[in-house]
Design a protein around this motif. Structure first.
Motif, PDB file in Angstrom:
ATOM      1  N   ALA A 268       2.669  -7.098  -5.444  1.00 24.08           N
ATOM      2  CA  ALA A 268       1.915  -6.894  -4.202  1.00 24.08           C
ATOM      3  C   ALA A 268       2.263  -5.569  -3.536  1.00 24.08           C
ATOM      4  N   CYS A 269       3.440  -5.044  -3.806  1.00 29.49           N
ATOM      5  CA  CYS A 269       3.909  -3.817  -3.156  1.00 29.49           C
ATOM      6  C   CYS A 269       3.236  -2.588  -3.778  1.00 29.49           C
TER       7      CYS A 269
ATOM      8  N   THR B  62       3.795   0.576  -3.258  1.00 29.82           N
ATOM      9  CA  THR B  62       4.627   1.777  -3.409  1.00 29.82           C
ATOM     10  C   THR B  62       5.786   1.600  -4.379  1.00 29.82           C
ATOM     11  N   GLY B  63       5.996   0.389  -4.859  1.00 27.00           N
ATOM     12  CA  GLY B  63       7.132   0.135  -5.737  1.00 27.00           C
ATOM     13  C   GLY B  63       8.437  -0.061  -4.989  1.00 27.00           C
ATOM     14  N   ALA B  64       8.357  -0.269  -3.678  1.00 26.83           N
ATOM     15  CA  ALA B  64       9.578  -0.476  -2.890  1.00 26.83           C
ATOM     16  C   ALA B  64      10.234  -1.817  -3.208  1.00 26.83           C
ATOM     17  N   MET B  65       9.431  -2.809  -3.519  1.00 24.55           N
ATOM     18  CA  MET B  65       9.967  -4.123  -3.877  1.00 24.55           C
ATOM     19  C   MET B  65      10.312  -4.065  -5.364  1.00 24.55           C
ATOM     20  N   GLN B  66      11.593  -4.228  -5.661  1.00 23.84           N
ATOM     21  CA  GLN B  66      12.059  -4.046  -7.033  1.00 23.84           C
ATOM     22  C   GLN B  66      12.953  -5.187  -7.482  1.00 23.84           C
ATOM     23  N   ARG B  67      13.192  -5.218  -8.784  1.00 23.06           N
ATOM     24  CA  ARG B  67      14.076  -6.216  -9.391  1.00 23.06           C
ATOM     25  C   ARG B  67      15.102  -5.467 -10.233  1.00 23.06           C
ATOM     26  N   ARG B  68      16.372  -5.756  -9.993  1.00 22.93           N
ATOM     27  CA  ARG B  68      17.423  -5.122 -10.794  1.00 22.93           C
ATOM     28  C   ARG B  68      17.404  -5.703 -12.201  1.00 22.93           C
TER      29      ARG B  68
ATOM     30  N   VAL C  29      16.079  -9.383  -6.611  1.00 22.56           N
ATOM     31  CA  VAL C  29      14.901  -8.731  -6.040  1.00 22.56           C
ATOM     32  C   VAL C  29      15.331  -8.105  -4.712  1.00 22.56           C
ATOM     33  N   TYR C  30      15.010  -6.832  -4.536  1.00 26.75           N
ATOM     34  CA  TYR C  30      15.451  -6.112  -3.339  1.00 26.75           C
ATOM     35  C   TYR C  30      14.385  -5.109  -2.895  1.00 26.75           C
ATOM     36  N   VAL C  31      14.583  -4.552  -1.714  1.00 25.64           N
ATOM     37  CA  VAL C  31      13.682  -3.543  -1.173  1.00 25.64           C
ATOM     38  C   VAL C  31      14.358  -2.181  -1.252  1.00 25.64           C
ATOM     39  N   ASP C  32      13.694  -1.230  -1.899  1.00 24.58           N
ATOM     40  CA  ASP C  32      14.153   0.155  -1.856  1.00 24.58           C
ATOM     41  C   ASP C  32      13.562   0.734  -0.573  1.00 24.58           C
ATOM     42  N   GLU C  33      14.376   0.787   0.457  1.00 27.79           N
ATOM     43  CA  GLU C  33      13.917   1.174   1.795  1.00 27.79           C
ATOM     44  C   GLU C  33      13.266   2.551   1.818  1.00 27.79           C
ATOM     45  N   SER C  34      13.718   3.449   0.955  1.00 31.03           N
ATOM     46  CA  SER C  34      13.159   4.806   0.949  1.00 31.03           C
ATOM     47  C   SER C  34      11.699   4.822   0.493  1.00 31.03           C
ATOM     48  N   LEU C  35      11.263   3.790  -0.230  1.00 30.60           N
ATOM     49  CA  LEU C  35       9.879   3.723  -0.718  1.00 30.60           C
ATOM     50  C   LEU C  35       8.976   2.849   0.152  1.00 30.60           C
ATOM     51  N   CYS C  36       9.563   2.061   1.037  1.00 37.42           N
ATOM     52  CA  CYS C  36       8.780   1.134   1.859  1.00 37.42           C
ATOM     53  C   CYS C  36       8.016   1.899   2.946  1.00 37.42           C
TER      54      CYS C  36
ATOM     55  N   GLY D 204       5.975   0.060   5.022  1.00 40.75           N
ATOM     56  CA  GLY D 204       5.720  -0.932   6.061  1.00 40.75           C
ATOM     57  C   GLY D 204       4.334  -1.547   6.035  1.00 40.75           C
ATOM     58  N   CYS D 205       3.713  -1.638   4.865  1.00 40.45           N
ATOM     59  CA  CYS D 205       2.346  -2.187   4.786  1.00 40.45           C
ATOM     60  C   CYS D 205       2.312  -3.707   4.902  1.00 40.45           C
ATOM     61  N   LYS D 206       3.443  -4.367   4.684  1.00 36.56           N
ATOM     62  CA  LYS D 206       3.603  -5.820   4.797  1.00 36.56           C
ATOM     63  C   LYS D 206       2.903  -6.616   3.694  1.00 36.56           C
ATOM     64  N   ALA D 207       2.474  -5.976   2.623  1.00 31.45           N
ATOM     65  CA  ALA D 207       1.824  -6.692   1.522  1.00 31.45           C
ATOM     66  C   ALA D 207       2.774  -7.705   0.890  1.00 31.45           C
ATOM     67  N   CYS D 208       4.042  -7.374   0.790  1.00 31.64           N
ATOM     68  CA  CYS D 208       5.026  -8.285   0.199  1.00 31.64           C
ATOM     69  C   CYS D 208       5.230  -9.515   1.081  1.00 31.64           C
ATOM     70  N   ILE D 209       5.166  -9.318   2.387  1.00 34.03           N
ATOM     71  CA  ILE D 209       5.308 -10.435   3.323  1.00 34.03           C
ATOM     72  C   ILE D 209       4.169 -11.425   3.114  1.00 34.03           C
ATOM     73  N   SER D 210       2.966 -10.905   2.981  1.00 31.82           N
ATOM     74  CA  SER D 210       1.800 -11.768   2.751  1.00 31.82           C
ATOM     75  C   SER D 210       1.869 -12.470   1.404  1.00 31.82           C
ATOM     76  N   ALA D 211       2.439 -11.818   0.409  1.00 34.33           N
ATOM     77  CA  ALA D 211       2.454 -12.363  -0.947  1.00 34.33           C
ATOM     78  C   ALA D 211       3.503 -13.449  -1.167  1.00 34.33           C
ATOM     79  N   CYS D 212       4.598 -13.415  -0.433  1.00 31.03           N
ATOM     80  CA  CYS D 212       5.710 -14.347  -0.683  1.00 31.03           C
ATOM     81  C   CYS D 212       5.433 -15.721  -0.073  1.00 31.03           C
ATOM     82  N   PRO D 213       5.393 -16.766  -0.903  1.00 30.45           N
ATOM     83  CA  PRO D 213       5.151 -18.107  -0.356  1.00 30.45           C
ATOM     84  C   PRO D 213       6.336 -18.678   0.415  1.00 30.45           C
ATOM     85  N   TRP D 214       7.500 -18.055   0.303  1.00 25.30           N
ATOM     86  CA  TRP D 214       8.708 -18.570   0.948  1.00 25.30           C
ATOM     87  C   TRP D 214       9.056 -17.836   2.239  1.00 25.30           C
ATOM     88  N   GLY D 215       8.353 -16.778   2.555  1.00 21.49           N
ATOM     89  CA  GLY D 215       8.652 -16.029   3.780  1.00 21.49           C
ATOM     90  C   GLY D 215       9.920 -15.219   3.696  1.00 21.49           C
ATOM     91  N   ALA D 216      10.336 -14.855   2.489  1.00 20.48           N
ATOM     92  CA  ALA D 216      11.601 -14.123   2.334  1.00 20.48           C
ATOM     93  C   ALA D 216      11.543 -12.707   2.887  1.00 20.48           C
TER      94      ALA D 216
END
Length: 172
Positions: free
Chosen positions: A70-71, A73-79, A85-92, A94-106
């Motif tokens: 959903a991200c 910019t590629g800010a939401m990544q997986r090691r 799963v983490y956020v690369d803050e330098s790439l975020c 703030g579009c909030k697409a990841c917030i909308s996509a996560c069913p758990w509200g993480a």
């Protein structure tokens, strides 16, 4: 799948929220975003007593996380090394697409000091990389939170489940 598992023994949790406070302190977060949450379920009547349960809700570091594709910019990544799963803050952006996509509200919105970025539980990967436990686990006063590699935590989960079944059979 994440190499790690964060397990809660819900019956032991008293809802003190120390895990949430430790998480915020570790990530230097103000009121607002909650990277882990203790959710109260109830109260419900058990005999003549009202009882509540407390469920610990971190990010589940899904095998196929919806937040990553959903991200834009590629800010939401997986090691690759451990599946965190983490956020690369330098790439975020703030579009909030990841917030909308996560069913758990993480993923959580953090408008303040970080100028409109998303933050989320990353199992305190900075601490894990140092051989430490996540902040939430270290402060749990009842010991209801367990963290480790999946193959280490699985016996703990099975033992907890067996105790729960035995208690149910005895009427506890």
């Amino acid at each position: 799948m994440s190499k790690y598992v964060l397990l809660q023994e819900a019956k032991k949790c008293i809802g003190c929220h120390a895990c949430e406070v430790a998480c915020k302190a570790n990530k230097e977060l103000p009121p607002g975003p909650r990277l882990c949450q203790v959710m109260e379920v109830g109260p419900r009547m058990t005999g003549d007593l009202a009882r509540s349960s407390h469920i610990f809700m971190p990010c589940y570091h899904c095998e196929k996380p919806w937040c990553i594709p959903a991200c834009p910019t590629g800010a939401m990544q997986r090691r690759e090394s451990d599946g965190i799963v983490y956020v690369d803050e330098s790439l975020c952006v703030g579009c909030k697409a990841c917030i909308s996509a996560c069913p758990w509200g993480a993923p959580q919105w953090y408008k303040a000091a970080r100028k409109g970025k998303v933050v989320k539980c990353d199992y305190c990967m900075d601490r894990i990389d140092q051989g430490l436990q996540p902040a939430c686990v270290t402060v749990c006063i009842t010991g209801c939170l367990h963290f480790g590699e999946a193959n280490e935590i699985e016996p703990v989960r099975r033992q907890h489940y067996a105790k729960t079944l035995a208690a149910a059979e005895l009427g506890d």
